[in-house]
Design a protein around this motif. Structure first.
Motif, PDB file in Angstrom:
ATOM      1  N   UNK A   1       0.864  -1.255   0.123  1.00  0.00           N
ATOM      2  CA  UNK A   1       0.058   0.046  -0.162  1.00  0.00           C
ATOM      3  C   UNK A   1       0.909   1.247   0.005  1.00  0.00           C
ATOM      4  N   UNK A   2       1.951   1.147   0.655  1.00  0.00           N
ATOM      5  CA  UNK A   2       2.667   2.445   0.635  1.00  0.00           C
ATOM      6  C   UNK A   2       3.351   2.756  -0.602  1.00  0.00           C
ATOM      7  N   UNK A   3       3.826   1.558  -1.240  1.00  0.00           N
ATOM      8  CA  UNK A   3       4.347   1.873  -2.625  1.00  0.00           C
ATOM      9  C   UNK A   3       3.091   2.623  -3.712  1.00  0.00           C
ATOM     10  N   UNK A   4       2.107   1.769  -3.733  1.00  0.00           N
ATOM     11  CA  UNK A   4       0.687   2.247  -4.319  1.00  0.00           C
ATOM     12  C   UNK A   4       0.587   3.705  -4.092  1.00  0.00           C
ATOM     13  N   UNK A   5       0.517   4.290  -2.866  1.00  0.00           N
ATOM     14  CA  UNK A   5       0.204   5.574  -2.693  1.00  0.00           C
ATOM     15  C   UNK A   5       1.163   6.429  -2.890  1.00  0.00           C
ATOM     16  N   UNK A   6       2.594   5.972  -2.894  1.00  0.00           N
ATOM     17  CA  UNK A   6       3.823   6.741  -3.226  1.00  0.00           C
ATOM     18  C   UNK A   6       3.529   7.117  -4.691  1.00  0.00           C
ATOM     19  N   UNK A   7       3.194   5.970  -5.681  1.00  0.00           N
ATOM     20  CA  UNK A   7       3.124   6.304  -6.945  1.00  0.00           C
ATOM     21  C   UNK A   7       2.083   7.061  -7.246  1.00  0.00           C
ATOM     22  N   UNK A   8       0.933   6.958  -6.695  1.00  0.00           N
ATOM     23  CA  UNK A   8      -0.066   7.783  -7.007  1.00  0.00           C
ATOM     24  C   UNK A   8       0.149   9.190  -6.575  1.00  0.00           C
ATOM     25  N   UNK A   9       1.020   9.523  -5.495  1.00  0.00           N
ATOM     26  CA  UNK A   9       1.141  10.799  -5.157  1.00  0.00           C
ATOM     27  C   UNK A   9       2.059  11.561  -6.175  1.00  0.00           C
ATOM     28  N   UNK A  10       3.091  10.607  -6.664  1.00  0.00           N
ATOM     29  CA  UNK A  10       3.978  11.218  -7.764  1.00  0.00           C
ATOM     30  C   UNK A  10       3.142  11.577  -9.074  1.00  0.00           C
ATOM     31  N   UNK A  11       2.168  10.729  -9.393  1.00  0.00           N
ATOM     32  CA  UNK A  11       1.348  10.980 -10.305  1.00  0.00           C
ATOM     33  C   UNK A  11       0.567  12.203 -10.187  1.00  0.00           C
ATOM     34  N   UNK A  12      -0.104  12.505  -9.183  1.00  0.00           N
ATOM     35  CA  UNK A  12      -0.914  13.673  -8.670  1.00  0.00           C
ATOM     36  C   UNK A  12      -0.110  14.827  -8.686  1.00  0.00           C
ATOM     37  N   UNK A  13       1.115  14.765  -8.316  1.00  0.00           N
ATOM     38  CA  UNK A  13       2.055  15.855  -8.167  1.00  0.00           C
ATOM     39  C   UNK A  13       2.405  16.293  -9.512  1.00  0.00           C
ATOM     40  N   UNK A  14       2.680  15.168 -10.493  1.00  0.00           N
ATOM     41  CA  UNK A  14       3.050  15.540 -11.732  1.00  0.00           C
ATOM     42  C   UNK A  14       2.100  16.449 -12.656  1.00  0.00           C
ATOM     43  N   UNK A  15       0.911  15.978 -12.588  1.00  0.00           N
ATOM     44  CA  UNK A  15      -0.214  16.505 -13.338  1.00  0.00           C
ATOM     45  C   UNK A  15      -0.637  17.709 -12.544  1.00  0.00           C
ATOM     46  N   UNK A  16      -0.471  18.023 -11.271  1.00  0.00           N
ATOM     47  CA  UNK A  16      -0.497  19.383 -10.860  1.00  0.00           C
ATOM     48  C   UNK A  16       0.706  20.545 -11.304  1.00  0.00           C
ATOM     49  N   UNK A  17       1.623  19.674 -11.322  1.00  0.00           N
ATOM     50  CA  UNK A  17       2.716  20.728 -12.023  1.00  0.00           C
ATOM     51  C   UNK A  17       2.555  21.126 -13.323  1.00  0.00           C
ATOM     52  N   UNK A  18       1.907  20.264 -14.189  1.00  0.00           N
ATOM     53  CA  UNK A  18       1.400  20.394 -15.488  1.00  0.00           C
ATOM     54  C   UNK A  18       0.395  21.464 -15.523  1.00  0.00           C
ATOM     55  N   UNK A  19      -0.342  21.507 -14.495  1.00  0.00           N
ATOM     56  CA  UNK A  19      -1.542  22.516 -14.411  1.00  0.00           C
ATOM     57  C   UNK A  19      -0.758  23.833 -13.998  1.00  0.00           C
ATOM     58  N   UNK A  20       0.184  23.966 -13.006  1.00  0.00           N
ATOM     59  CA  UNK A  20       0.907  25.169 -12.709  1.00  0.00           C
ATOM     60  C   UNK A  20       1.454  25.691 -13.957  1.00  0.00           C
ATOM     61  N   UNK A  21       2.203  24.779 -14.766  1.00  0.00           N
ATOM     62  CA  UNK A  21       2.856  25.411 -15.971  1.00  0.00           C
ATOM     63  C   UNK A  21       1.899  25.790 -17.184  1.00  0.00           C
ATOM     64  N   UNK A  22       0.794  25.284 -17.261  1.00  0.00           N
ATOM     65  CA  UNK A  22       0.262  25.600 -18.283  1.00  0.00           C
ATOM     66  C   UNK A  22      -0.827  26.413 -18.332  1.00  0.00           C
ATOM     67  N   UNK A  23      -1.264  26.841 -17.003  1.00  0.00           N
ATOM     68  CA  UNK A  23      -2.542  27.494 -16.576  1.00  0.00           C
ATOM     69  C   UNK A  23      -2.064  28.667 -15.625  1.00  0.00           C
ATOM     70  N   UNK A  24      -1.782  28.286 -14.548  1.00  0.00           N
ATOM     71  CA  UNK A  24      -1.521  29.210 -13.486  1.00  0.00           C
ATOM     72  C   UNK A  24      -0.475  30.290 -13.970  1.00  0.00           C
ATOM     73  N   UNK A  25       0.765  29.878 -14.165  1.00  0.00           N
ATOM     74  CA  UNK A  25       1.821  30.803 -14.531  1.00  0.00           C
ATOM     75  C   UNK A  25       1.578  31.741 -15.798  1.00  0.00           C
ATOM     76  N   UNK A  26       1.160  30.905 -16.945  1.00  0.00           N
ATOM     77  CA  UNK A  26       0.727  32.053 -17.987  1.00  0.00           C
ATOM     78  C   UNK A  26      -0.324  33.263 -17.665  1.00  0.00           C
ATOM     79  N   UNK A  27      -1.138  32.714 -16.673  1.00  0.00           N
ATOM     80  CA  UNK A  27      -2.288  33.497 -16.333  1.00  0.00           C
ATOM     81  C   UNK A  27      -1.756  35.020 -15.585  1.00  0.00           C
TER      82      UNK A  27
END
Length: 236
Positions: free
Chosen positions: A191-217
């Motif tokens: 479960x620890x590895x599963x949630x670690x991978x999940x957190x990494x994926x969420x963080x990655x797409x959160x970073x994408x949102x920051x780069x593509x939406x928040x900073x340009x705005x």
């Protein structure tokens, strides 16, 4: 002796001829060259403007202005990464952190229930489509902003090219391919590895949102903060 406006214009032309495309870097180099030429005139008033210019240019070495350009790109790249980190940290404060936690649990649930082959294919296709979208929107914005004789700013182009994001869109695909290694059960046993991978994926797409939406705005605010002359030109 001081440089006259026509000589300043010549210095701007000279930097463009030597592949410095951005106005902020041109201005930095023009200031340096102008001060150096005026210093030469104090020591030798008879030297011509063009001769003094060539003497100063030779001091930059065989690569000309490229070292200056690379250093400036590195400095602005660091500034850009700090902006991403600043916005990323803001999502780990209440109430935003609640959304991050919920997204992590949802991602873990998806990873636990979906077949690996289906997930792998979905991420591959999704990453490919997002890559095409990022490349298209980046080219569209550049074309839209490419007004004849308009000044180009290095940090502005960095923001609207999304910091080279397209090269990292396959990271989730590569991550899952490496960690699962063809079998989802090794990951699901922990479960620890599963949630670690999940957190990494969420963080990655959160970073994408920051780069593509928040900073340009917020681009105008960041550009005015970076370039005082940009703020003056866009005061209205």
């Amino acid at each position: 002796m001081k440089l006259i406006p026509e000589q300043i214009d010549r210095l701007y032309q000279f930097t463009r001829q030597h592949y410095v495309e951005w106005y902020d870097l041109q201005t930095e180099l023009v200031d340096h060259l102008a001060n150096a030429i005026e210093q030469q005139w104090q020591e030798n008033p008879k030297i011509s403007f063009e001769d003094a210019l060539q003497i100063e240019f030779k001091k930059f070495g065989i690569f000309g202005f490229m070292d200056v350009v690379e250093k400036r790109q590195a400095a602005l790249g660091k500034k850009y990464n700090l902006l991403i980190w600043k916005h990323f940290k803001s999502f780990f404060k209440i109430p935003q952190i609640i959304g991050v936690i919920i997204a992590t649990f949802l991602t873990a649930g998806i990873l636990k229930t979906i077949y690996f082959d289906d997930l792998f294919t979905a991420l591959f296709i999704g990453s490919f489509l997002i890559t095409l979208f990022v490349i298209w929107i980046s080219k569209y914005k550049k074309k839209k902003q490419n007004i004849p004789n308009e000044k180009r700013w290095l940090f502005k182009e960095m923001i609207y090219s999304y910091g080279g994001l397209s090269g990292f869109l396959y990271l989730p695909f590569q991550l899952l391919n490496t960690l699962f290694n063809g079998s989802r059960y090794n990951v699901l046993e922990s479960n620890f590895l599963l949630f670690t991978i999940s957190f990494i994926l969420v963080s990655f797409y959160l970073s994408m949102y920051i780069i593509m939406k928040i900073i340009p705005s917020k681009a105008e605010d960041y550009l005015k903060e970076t370039y005082p002359e940009y703020a003056l030109e866009n005061a209205n």
